[in-house]
Design an enzyme around this catalytic site. Structure first.
Site, short mmCIF file in Angstrom:
data_model
loop_
_atom_site.label_atom_id
_atom_site.label_comp_id
_atom_site.label_asym_id
_atom_site.label_seq_id
_atom_site.Cartn_x
_atom_site.Cartn_y
_atom_site.Cartn_z
N SER A 1 -7.61 2.27 -1.68
CA SER A 1 -7.66 0.92 -0.68
C SER A 1 -8.75 0.68 -1.29
O SER A 1 -9.72 0.69 -2.10
CB SER A 1 -7.44 1.31 0.76
OG SER A 1 -8.50 0.67 1.16
N LYS B 1 -2.59 7.27 2.82
CA LYS B 1 -2.59 5.15 2.46
C LYS B 1 -1.88 5.03 3.41
O LYS B 1 -2.61 3.88 3.58
CB LYS B 1 -2.43 5.37 0.60
CG LYS B 1 -2.15 3.97 0.39
CD LYS B 1 -3.64 3.76 0.92
CE LYS B 1 -3.91 1.55 1.03
NZ LYS B 1 -2.66 0.65 -0.02
N HIS C 1 -3.22 5.07 6.66
CA HIS C 1 -4.35 4.06 6.75
C HIS C 1 -3.64 2.92 6.54
O HIS C 1 -4.02 1.99 7.56
CB HIS C 1 -5.57 3.88 4.98
CG HIS C 1 -6.23 2.98 4.83
ND1 HIS C 1 -5.67 1.72 4.30
CD2 HIS C 1 -7.51 2.88 4.97
CE1 HIS C 1 -6.65 1.00 3.81
NE2 HIS C 1 -7.58 1.38 4.11
N ASN C 2 -3.16 1.97 6.18
CA ASN C 2 -2.52 0.55 6.04
C ASN C 2 -2.52 0.77 7.62
O ASN C 2 -1.74 -0.64 7.94
CB ASN C 2 -1.43 0.97 5.05
CG ASN C 2 -1.98 -0.08 3.84
OD1 ASN C 2 -3.11 0.61 3.69
ND2 ASN C 2 -1.05 -0.45 2.87
N GLU D 1 -4.73 -0.26 10.12
CA GLU D 1 -5.28 -0.95 9.32
C GLU D 1 -4.45 -2.31 10.31
O GLU D 1 -5.39 -3.61 10.79
CB GLU D 1 -5.63 -1.50 7.84
CG GLU D 1 -5.88 -2.74 7.44
CD GLU D 1 -5.18 -2.50 5.57
OE1 GLU D 1 -5.90 -2.12 5.13
OE2 GLU D 1 -4.96 -3.74 5.55
P1 NDP Z 1 1.37 -6.64 -8.82
O1 NDP Z 1 2.06 -5.68 -7.94
O2 NDP Z 1 1.83 -7.65 -8.89
O3 NDP Z 1 2.58 -5.51 -10.40
C1 NDP Z 1 1.93 -6.25 -11.62
C2 NDP Z 1 2.21 -5.08 -12.98
O4 NDP Z 1 3.36 -4.33 -13.05
C3 NDP Z 1 2.02 -6.06 -13.65
O5 NDP Z 1 0.64 -5.10 -15.03
C4 NDP Z 1 3.35 -6.11 -14.17
O6 NDP Z 1 3.41 -6.07 -15.89
C5 NDP Z 1 3.57 -5.03 -14.40
N1 NDP Z 1 5.54 -4.55 -14.31
C6 NDP Z 1 6.29 -4.75 -13.35
N2 NDP Z 1 7.59 -4.67 -13.14
C7 NDP Z 1 7.11 -3.94 -14.51
C8 NDP Z 1 8.12 -2.59 -15.10
N3 NDP Z 1 9.11 -2.79 -15.49
N4 NDP Z 1 7.62 -2.14 -16.57
C9 NDP Z 1 6.14 -1.83 -16.76
N5 NDP Z 1 5.29 -3.32 -16.02
C10 NDP Z 1 6.12 -3.99 -14.74
O7 NDP Z 1 0.37 -6.05 -9.18
P2 NDP Z 1 -1.03 -5.24 -8.48
O8 NDP Z 1 -2.30 -5.35 -9.47
O9 NDP Z 1 -1.37 -5.88 -7.82
O10 NDP Z 1 -1.02 -4.65 -7.96
C11 NDP Z 1 -0.25 -2.99 -8.97
C12 NDP Z 1 -0.08 -1.89 -7.85
O11 NDP Z 1 -0.84 -1.08 -6.86
C13 NDP Z 1 0.57 -2.25 -7.19
O12 NDP Z 1 1.69 -0.55 -6.94
C14 NDP Z 1 0.31 -2.19 -5.76
O13 NDP Z 1 1.04 -1.90 -4.36
C15 NDP Z 1 -1.13 -1.68 -5.41
N6 NDP Z 1 -1.73 -1.83 -4.46
C16 NDP Z 1 -2.56 -3.36 -4.80
C17 NDP Z 1 -3.50 -3.24 -4.26
C18 NDP Z 1 -3.58 -4.83 -4.26
O14 NDP Z 1 -4.85 -5.10 -2.84
N7 NDP Z 1 -2.96 -6.12 -4.47
C19 NDP Z 1 -4.28 -2.69 -3.31
C20 NDP Z 1 -3.68 -0.99 -3.46
C21 NDP Z 1 -2.89 -0.31 -4.31
P3 NDP Z 1 3.60 -7.66 -16.45
O15 NDP Z 1 2.69 -7.75 -16.56
O16 NDP Z 1 4.19 -7.55 -18.07
O17 NDP Z 1 4.68 -8.54 -15.25
#
Ligand code: NDP
Length: 481
Positions: A128, A183, A186-187, A190
């Protein structure tokens, strides 16, 4: 191999966590992303991090010291399964795979079992704090086996946020899906916190006619007292923001239709399955849905309501203080409900979760960070098996101070026709808990009437049924179980 930890998935969360890890003494971080460009960019933009880039899963595995530790930060759902599968193809038994995405805890339970059966360690970890938290110190909620925690503890402690007393915001929450469960809740909390703040703002604005900038000052003031929290702090900043294009308060030009990514809904769905009344969280989630149904709102504007002048506040300062108290009381309810859900989840899934430790790791790094969490930690320290959080002496005292104002505000909102779903459902929950006797007795009788569902009596043991369609005498019912 030179790296002691690797990150897969280099979008905002993964790249910031990788940078956070790399900035800690003793870490060398391998990085891999499905599409090469993100890896190239990250490595080029942060030479100081000393990343070890990998362009295939084989290279990634080869870059990691054994036992290998990989943190997956990709889209939750099928992408996470795909990455886990790819890692298991190149890793060896004993290696640790961490999923730091927002995975549903039941997926984590399933994955942990499947990965463990193939000899690897799997840790589902709630993260988080958004991108800032990831970079400077998130609140971390790892589940998984004890064995993995021993290896991970020093690394996770080094990157986690630090609470005001110096404690890192990470603890081993419990086995398999416990981290993602916590988690999720937590959300949910929130969602409730944000809705309560929004209702407080709306009531003050409509009741006193104060401008958003003036209300920003009120929130800033509240942030110096018992409501001190990240969400109150950012609310003041948001309300002060002026739109560059129109010169109006930004909050007045933003479409009033709230989005959601689903974790609030998960919290409520899970609570329904567990039979836990998280009504404040549920109302907050539904309030977002209602706001987003613009077509329904468009045809409903003409529905009858109270006269425009039904809402007059004589003493603005007194009213603001009443709203503050109502907000605080409702917030106590929301957290009490959330912790109740964690307790019920732990009982259902066989986790040992230290609720006091959970309140402590939320004190920094995460979105619901608040001073108030110290009071929750104190409550569980004094009574670890507290049945209902809000019955802890500190909260009883706070509720005693607030309840009059809380009732007044809920009543005022109803009379004025201003929706305050989270304020009012929290109060209804509070009064439901307090009630010496609930009308549930009538419901039991109705159920017995139409479905012979039976009932129990207050004056003797046993299960009974009234012959409603016969002579209406009462008979002792067969135990149907
Ligand atoms: P995203 O959820 O937007 O995911 C994008 C990433 O996933 C890229 O690196 C992408 O690779 C990869 N990806 C997607 N599909 C595949 C696949 N089939 N195989 C391999 N890689 C893949 O990224 P975020 O950074 O926003 O979030 C990452 C995780 O963290 C998520 O689960 C999210 O829910 C969680 N999270 C996010 C928060 C936030 O504030 N954003 C807070 C806490 C948790 P490519 O570049 O090749 O497309």
């Amino acid at each position: 191999p030179t790296a002691n930890i690797g990150v897969v998935g280099l979008a905002v969360m993964g790249s910031n966590l990788a940078r956070n890890l790399a900035s800690r003494e003793g870490n060398t971080v391998a990085v891999y992303n499905r599409s090469r460009s993100k890896t190239d960019e990250l490595v080029a933009e942060h030479p100081e991090a000393g990343f070890v880039p990998a362009f295939s899963y084989e290279e990634f595995a080869a870059a990691l010291q054994k036992p290998r530790t990989a943190l997956i930060m990709v889209k939750a759902g099928a992408p996470t399964d795909a990455v886990i599968e790819s890692l298991m193809e190149v890793f060896e038994p004993g290696d640790i795979i961490i999923d730091g995405g927002n995975s549903l805890f039941t997926d984590t339970i399933r994955r942990e079992k499947a990965v463990r059966e193939r000899g690897f360690n799997f840790v589902g970890m709630g993260v988080s704090g958004g991108e800032e938290g990831a970079l400077h110190g998130p609140s971390l909620m790892p589940g998984g086996p004890d064995e993995a925690w021993v290896t991970l503890a020093p690394i996770l402690r080094s990157i986690a946020a630090v609470a005001p007393d110096g404690e890192p915001c990470v603890t081993h929450v419990g086995h398999d899906g416990a981290g993602h469960f916590v988690k999720m809740v937590h959300n949910g909390i929130e969602y409730a916190d944000m809705q309560l703040i929004a209702e407080a703002y709306d009531l003050i604005r409509r009741g006193t006619g104060k401008t958003p900038a003036e209300i920003a000052d009120i929130f800033a003031e509240w942030n110096t007292g018992e409501l001190e929290s990240y969400l109150i702090e950012i609310t003041a900043e948001v309300l002060r923001q002026v739109d560059a294009e129109t010169g109006k308060p930004l909050v007045d030009v933003i479409l009033d239709s709230a989005g959601a990514k689903g974790t609030g809904a998960w919290t409520v769905q899970t609570a329904l399955d567990l039979g836990v009344p998280v009504s404040g969280i549920a109302e907050a989630t539904f309030a977002r849905s209602l706001s987003s149904h613009r077509e329904q709102r468009a045809v409903s504007g003409g529905l009858p309501g109270p006269a425009e002048d039904a809402f007059t506040v004589d003493d603005a300062n007194a009213f603001v203080e009443q709203v503050r108290l109502a907000l605080y009381a409702s917030k106590i309810v929301a957290y009490s409900q959330g912790f109740d859900e964690i307790r019920a989840g732990a009982a259902q899934y066989g986790w040992t979760i230290d609720l006091g430790a959970i309140s402590k790791i939320w004190r920094a790094g995460c979105i619901i960070r608040a001073q108030f969490l110290n009071r929750i930690a104190d409550a569980y320290a004094a009574e670890p098996n507290l049945e209902v959080l809000l019955t802890a002496p500190y909260f009883v005292d706070a509720l005693g101070r607030a309840q009059g104002a809380w009732r007044h505000i809920v009543g005022t909102a109803a009379t004025a026709g201003i929706p305050a779903p989270a304020f009012s459902s929290s109060l209804a929950y509070y009064d439901g808990l307090r009630a010496k006797r609930l009308p549930a007795a009538l419901i039991q009788a109705q159920r017995d009437f139409f479905g012979a569902h039976t009932y129990q009596r207050i004056d003797k043991p046993g299960t009974f049924h009234t012959l409603w369609s016969g002579d209406r005498t009462e008979v002792e019912a067969e135990d149907t179980h």
